[in-house]
Design a protein around this motif. Structure first.
Motif, PDB file in Angstrom:
ATOM      1  N   ALA A   1      34.283  35.611  39.152  1.00 30.04           N
ATOM      2  CA  ALA A   1      35.407  36.555  39.238  1.00 30.04           C
ATOM      3  C   ALA A   1      36.729  35.805  39.075  1.00 30.04           C
ATOM      4  CB  ALA A   1      35.364  37.297  40.571  1.00 30.04           C
ATOM      5  N   ALA A   2      36.797  34.612  39.660  1.00 27.80           N
ATOM      6  CA  ALA A   2      38.026  33.813  39.529  1.00 27.80           C
ATOM      7  C   ALA A   2      38.266  33.413  38.068  1.00 27.80           C
ATOM      8  CB  ALA A   2      37.948  32.569  40.419  1.00 27.80           C
ATOM      9  N   THR A   3      37.184  33.162  37.316  1.00 26.17           N
ATOM     10  CA  THR A   3      37.392  32.806  35.895  1.00 26.17           C
ATOM     11  C   THR A   3      37.956  33.997  35.118  1.00 26.17           C
ATOM     12  OG1 THR A   3      35.161  33.424  35.139  1.00 26.17           O
ATOM     13  CG2 THR A   3      35.455  31.166  35.911  1.00 26.17           C
ATOM     14  N   ILE A   4      37.589  35.212  35.534  1.00 27.41           N
ATOM     15  CA  ILE A   4      38.169  36.399  34.868  1.00 27.41           C
ATOM     16  C   ILE A   4      39.663  36.463  35.164  1.00 27.41           C
ATOM     17  CG2 ILE A   4      38.137  38.916  34.767  1.00 27.41           C
ATOM     18  CD1 ILE A   4      35.133  38.794  35.435  1.00 27.41           C
ATOM     19  N   ARG A   5      40.009  36.215  36.407  1.00 29.65           N
ATOM     20  CA  ARG A   5      41.440  36.215  36.740  1.00 29.65           C
ATOM     21  C   ARG A   5      42.190  35.157  35.928  1.00 29.65           C
ATOM     22  NH1 ARG A   5      44.809  34.545  42.175  1.00 29.65           N
ATOM     23  NH2 ARG A   5      46.822  34.977  41.207  1.00 29.65           N
ATOM     24  N   ILE A   6      41.598  33.959  35.831  1.00 33.53           N
ATOM     25  CA  ILE A   6      42.254  32.873  35.101  1.00 33.53           C
ATOM     26  C   ILE A   6      42.502  33.286  33.650  1.00 33.53           C
ATOM     27  CG2 ILE A   6      41.914  30.521  34.194  1.00 33.53           C
ATOM     28  CD1 ILE A   6      40.329  29.965  36.847  1.00 33.53           C
ATOM     29  N   ALA A   7      41.502  33.927  33.033  1.00 29.08           N
ATOM     30  CA  ALA A   7      41.640  34.329  31.626  1.00 29.08           C
ATOM     31  C   ALA A   7      42.710  35.397  31.454  1.00 29.08           C
ATOM     32  CB  ALA A   7      40.298  34.838  31.097  1.00 29.08           C
ATOM     33  N   LEU A   8      42.839  36.295  32.439  1.00 29.00           N
ATOM     34  CA  LEU A   8      43.726  37.449  32.261  1.00 29.00           C
ATOM     35  C   LEU A   8      45.111  37.266  32.867  1.00 29.00           C
ATOM     36  CD1 LEU A   8      41.228  40.416  32.704  1.00 29.00           C
ATOM     37  CD2 LEU A   8      41.991  39.257  30.626  1.00 29.00           C
ATOM     38  N   GLU A   9      45.275  36.211  33.659  1.00 26.25           N
ATOM     39  CA  GLU A   9      46.567  36.005  34.329  1.00 26.25           C
ATOM     40  C   GLU A   9      47.749  35.981  33.331  1.00 26.25           C
ATOM     41  OE1 GLU A   9      46.652  36.087  37.560  1.00 26.25           O
ATOM     42  OE2 GLU A   9      48.619  35.295  38.135  1.00 26.25           O
ATOM     43  N   PRO A  10      47.608  35.333  32.162  1.00 20.59           N
ATOM     44  CA  PRO A  10      48.768  35.323  31.245  1.00 20.59           C
ATOM     45  C   PRO A  10      49.161  36.719  30.767  1.00 20.59           C
ATOM     46  CG  PRO A  10      47.137  33.669  30.592  1.00 20.59           C
ATOM     47  CD  PRO A  10      46.498  34.521  31.651  1.00 20.59           C
ATOM     48  N   TYR A  11      48.226  37.651  30.762  1.00 20.07           N
ATOM     49  CA  TYR A  11      48.519  39.013  30.295  1.00 20.07           C
ATOM     50  C   TYR A  11      48.905  39.945  31.444  1.00 20.07           C
ATOM     51  CZ  TYR A  11      45.633  37.536  26.283  1.00 20.07           C
ATOM     52  OH  TYR A  11      45.100  36.878  25.218  1.00 20.07           O
ATOM     53  N   LEU A  12      48.285  39.739  32.584  1.00 19.40           N
ATOM     54  CA  LEU A  12      48.313  40.770  33.632  1.00 19.40           C
ATOM     55  C   LEU A  12      48.744  40.225  34.993  1.00 19.40           C
ATOM     56  CD1 LEU A  12      44.954  42.655  32.832  1.00 19.40           C
ATOM     57  CD2 LEU A  12      47.285  43.451  32.368  1.00 19.40           C
ATOM     58  N   ALA A  13      49.541  39.169  34.996  1.00 12.00           N
ATOM     59  CA  ALA A  13      49.956  38.604  36.281  1.00 12.00           C
ATOM     60  C   ALA A  13      50.560  39.701  37.153  1.00 12.00           C
ATOM     61  CB  ALA A  13      50.976  37.498  36.060  1.00 12.00           C
ATOM     62  N   GLY A  14      50.101  39.788  38.369  1.00 10.17           N
ATOM     63  CA  GLY A  14      50.620  40.795  39.288  1.00 10.17           C
ATOM     64  C   GLY A  14      49.936  42.149  39.171  1.00 10.17           C
ATOM     65  N   HIS A  15      49.064  42.303  38.182  1.00 12.21           N
ATOM     66  CA  HIS A  15      48.380  43.587  37.977  1.00 12.21           C
ATOM     67  C   HIS A  15      46.869  43.466  38.147  1.00 12.21           C
ATOM     68  CE1 HIS A  15      51.888  45.933  36.575  1.00 12.21           C
ATOM     69  NE2 HIS A  15      52.348  44.738  36.245  1.00 12.21           N
ATOM     70  N   ILE A  16      46.434  42.381  38.789  1.00 13.22           N
ATOM     71  CA  ILE A  16      45.009  42.183  39.062  1.00 13.22           C
ATOM     72  C   ILE A  16      44.814  42.269  40.574  1.00 13.22           C
ATOM     73  CG2 ILE A  16      43.004  40.674  38.716  1.00 13.22           C
ATOM     74  CD1 ILE A  16      44.591  39.270  36.479  1.00 13.22           C
ATOM     75  N   ALA A  17      43.839  43.059  40.985  1.00  6.90           N
ATOM     76  CA  ALA A  17      43.604  43.271  42.418  1.00  6.90           C
ATOM     77  C   ALA A  17      42.147  42.989  42.747  1.00  6.90           C
ATOM     78  CB  ALA A  17      43.965  44.705  42.814  1.00  6.90           C
ATOM     79  N   ARG A  18      41.879  43.028  44.040  1.00  7.84           N
ATOM     80  CA  ARG A  18      40.516  42.883  44.518  1.00  7.84           C
ATOM     81  C   ARG A  18      40.056  44.243  45.042  1.00  7.84           C
ATOM     82  NH1 ARG A  18      39.300  40.555  49.245  1.00  7.84           N
ATOM     83  NH2 ARG A  18      41.474  39.977  49.573  1.00  7.84           N
ATOM     84  N   TRP A  19      38.826  44.612  44.717  1.00  8.71           N
ATOM     85  CA  TRP A  19      38.251  45.870  45.215  1.00  8.71           C
ATOM     86  C   TRP A  19      37.854  45.676  46.672  1.00  8.71           C
ATOM     87  CZ3 TRP A  19      38.052  50.710  43.320  1.00  8.71           C
ATOM     88  CH2 TRP A  19      37.127  51.613  43.865  1.00  8.71           C
ATOM     89  N   ASP A  20      37.837  46.749  47.406  1.00  9.97           N
ATOM     90  CA  ASP A  20      37.471  46.768  48.822  1.00  9.97           C
ATOM     91  C   ASP A  20      36.095  46.121  49.042  1.00  9.97           C
ATOM     92  OD1 ASP A  20      36.901  47.491  51.432  1.00  9.97           O
ATOM     93  OD2 ASP A  20      36.612  49.612  50.977  1.00  9.97           O
TER      94      ASP A  20
END
Ligand SMILES: [Zn+2]
Length: 452
Positions: free
Chosen positions: A246-265
């Motif tokens: 899951a962290a690798t997905i965040r790493i890949a998308l951070e340049p596009y979606l910084a601040g718009h990625i959340a964690r599900w309950d």
């Protein structure tokens, strides 16, 4: 579908929020401060290649199973390494198909659209099939083929998809049927899981675009979850790997979606598939596609979802997720409360035959990103209720518009759950409307407040 220029703009906008996110980080607890490493080196070129990978005909996003299989079946050639088999039938006798690709030892199971109106993951799987089949020599495809065997059950709920509704045709939520296995769709997925015994699982969903990231006002574009294997919310070795992925997905998308990625309950749900596959020993990642404003058919989000998923699969194939700091997942704020779609504030409600009354309105839309099919959700003092969009009706009257059918049909009702159908006007009879909402919001219509 947004033109490329629109897409570029959307992504530029998404990128623009990064500094804002950084500022908010400074005020937020130190939990958000773990530096995010750069995305995989191949990612920018994959982004540039993506227009060639996008399978056409999946926009609008309420396609049915027959249409989707027609679009992807030509891509699933045996010579390209694909194997297809029917593994069951839906309650309405639509085929449930298992697609297999790759010859590596790490088994991965990906399933999409258990909820019939959540099609983003299914679009992404089509694009992934095209990438794997048409670019076999790409280093990422070669790594995946050599090290993984990918198993897919696309569109678990084809009957729901035919109506673009969440539940299956028996009215059952398939993702609350992992324990009882009452539905044929849930049984097919469970049987496939039992047969494949995957090391990794990807559970692909869409969530309401109303969700905010934590207590911020920022919409969640993507939410991630490495579900716990039990109510104790423990991190066993399988879940630890899921957290890294899951962290690798965040790493890949951070340049596009910084601040718009959340964690599900993270609350364990003993009826849900993701939670139970985690319990059954599969490192499971839930990906929830939320929304990006201005992307009504989720086509910009589709590309980002594809890039994130490919980065996750590549990390699994190469083992590069190992050692990724769990904080990159843990630091993500949870989804906050979903915001309603539209708020009309400051106006005076003028219903014929009744005394005028100061009242704000809330409107929710059945298709929130395209602002279609609105109905009234609340009436009254809503000054403190946030919404995705606010219209300032100060100094204006909220007046029922004529229902479809014109004079004969009479005025619309302004009432809870009624279709949203009203004017904002300068006089209580609505003779001089300055703004109108009739079920669908025309976002090009100039909003009152600025000009009057
Ligand atoms: Zn769902």
């Amino acid at each position: 579908m947004p033109k490329p220029t629109t897409l570029a703009l959307l992504l530029a906008l998404a990128a623009c929020v990064a500094p804002v996110a950084a500022q908010e980080t400074a005020a937020a607890p130190a939990a958000e401060s773990t530096p995010v490493p750069p995305p995989p080196a191949w990612l920018p070129a994959m982004d540039a290649l993506y227009p060639e990978l996008r399978v056409s005909g999946l926009d609008p996003r309420d396609f049915d199973a027959e249409h989707w299989w027609q679009a992807v079946t030509p891509l699933l050639d045996r010579s390209a390494g694909f194997h297809i088999e029917d593994i069951g039938r839906s309650a309405e006798d639509r085929p449930l198909r298992h697609v297999r690709w790759g010859r590596g030892k790490t088994r991965v199971l990906l399933w999409s659209q258990m909820h019939g109106d959540e099609s983003t993951g299914t679009m992404v799987l089509a694009d992934l099939f095209r990438f794997l089949g048409e670019h076999p020599d790409h280093p990422v495809a070669a790594r995946l083929r050599a090290n993984t065997t990918l198993h897919f059950l696309p569109m678990v709920n084809p009957d729901g998809a035919a109506r673009f509704q969440r539940r299956n045709t028996q009215g059952i939520d398939i993702n609350r049927d992992a324990r009882m296995l009452a539905t044929p769709e849930a049984r097919a997925l469970k049987a496939l899981h039992d047969r494949v015994r995957p090391a990794y699982g990807f559970n692909l969903h869409d969530q309401s675009p109303g969700y905010r990231v934590g207590d911020s006002g920022r919409g969640t574009a993507i939410a991630l979850l490495a579900p716990p294997p039990s109510a104790a919310n423990e991190v066993d070795p399988a879940r630890a790997r899921a957290i890294e992925v899951a962290a690798t997905i965040r790493i890949a998308l951070e340049p596009y979606l910084a601040g718009h990625i959340a964690r599900w309950d993270e609350t364990f749900n003993p009826r849900a598939f993701g939670d139970l596959t985690a319990q059954w020993g599969t490192s499971t990642v839930l990906i929830e596609a939320g929304g990006i404003e201005g992307d009504p058919q989720k086509q910009a989000l589709r590309k980002l979802h594809f890039l994130g998923l490919l980065a996750a699969l590549d990390a699994i194939a190469g083992g590069s997720h190992a050692g990724t700091p769990h904080a990159l997942y843990r630091d993500l704020p949870e989804n906050g409360e979903p915001w309603p779609d539209l708020r009309v504030v400051g106006g005076t409600l003028a219903i014929p035959g009744q005394p005028p009354v100061r009242a704000d309105l809330l409107v929710n839309f059945r298709h929130p990103l395209s602002w279609e099919d609105g109905s009234i959700r609340d009436i009254g003092d809503l000054a403190d209720t946030p919404a995705r969009r606010t219209i300032d009706a100060s100094g204006l009257f909220v007046v029922p518009a004529l229902a479809a059918g014109g004079e004969a049909a009479g005025p619309c009702r302004i009432a809870i759950s009624a279709a949203a159908c009203f004017h904002l006007a300068r006089d209580p009879e609505g003779r001089d409307p300055v703004w109108t909402l009739r079920s669908d919001l025309d976002t090009a219509q100039p909003a009152p407040g600025a000009g009057h």
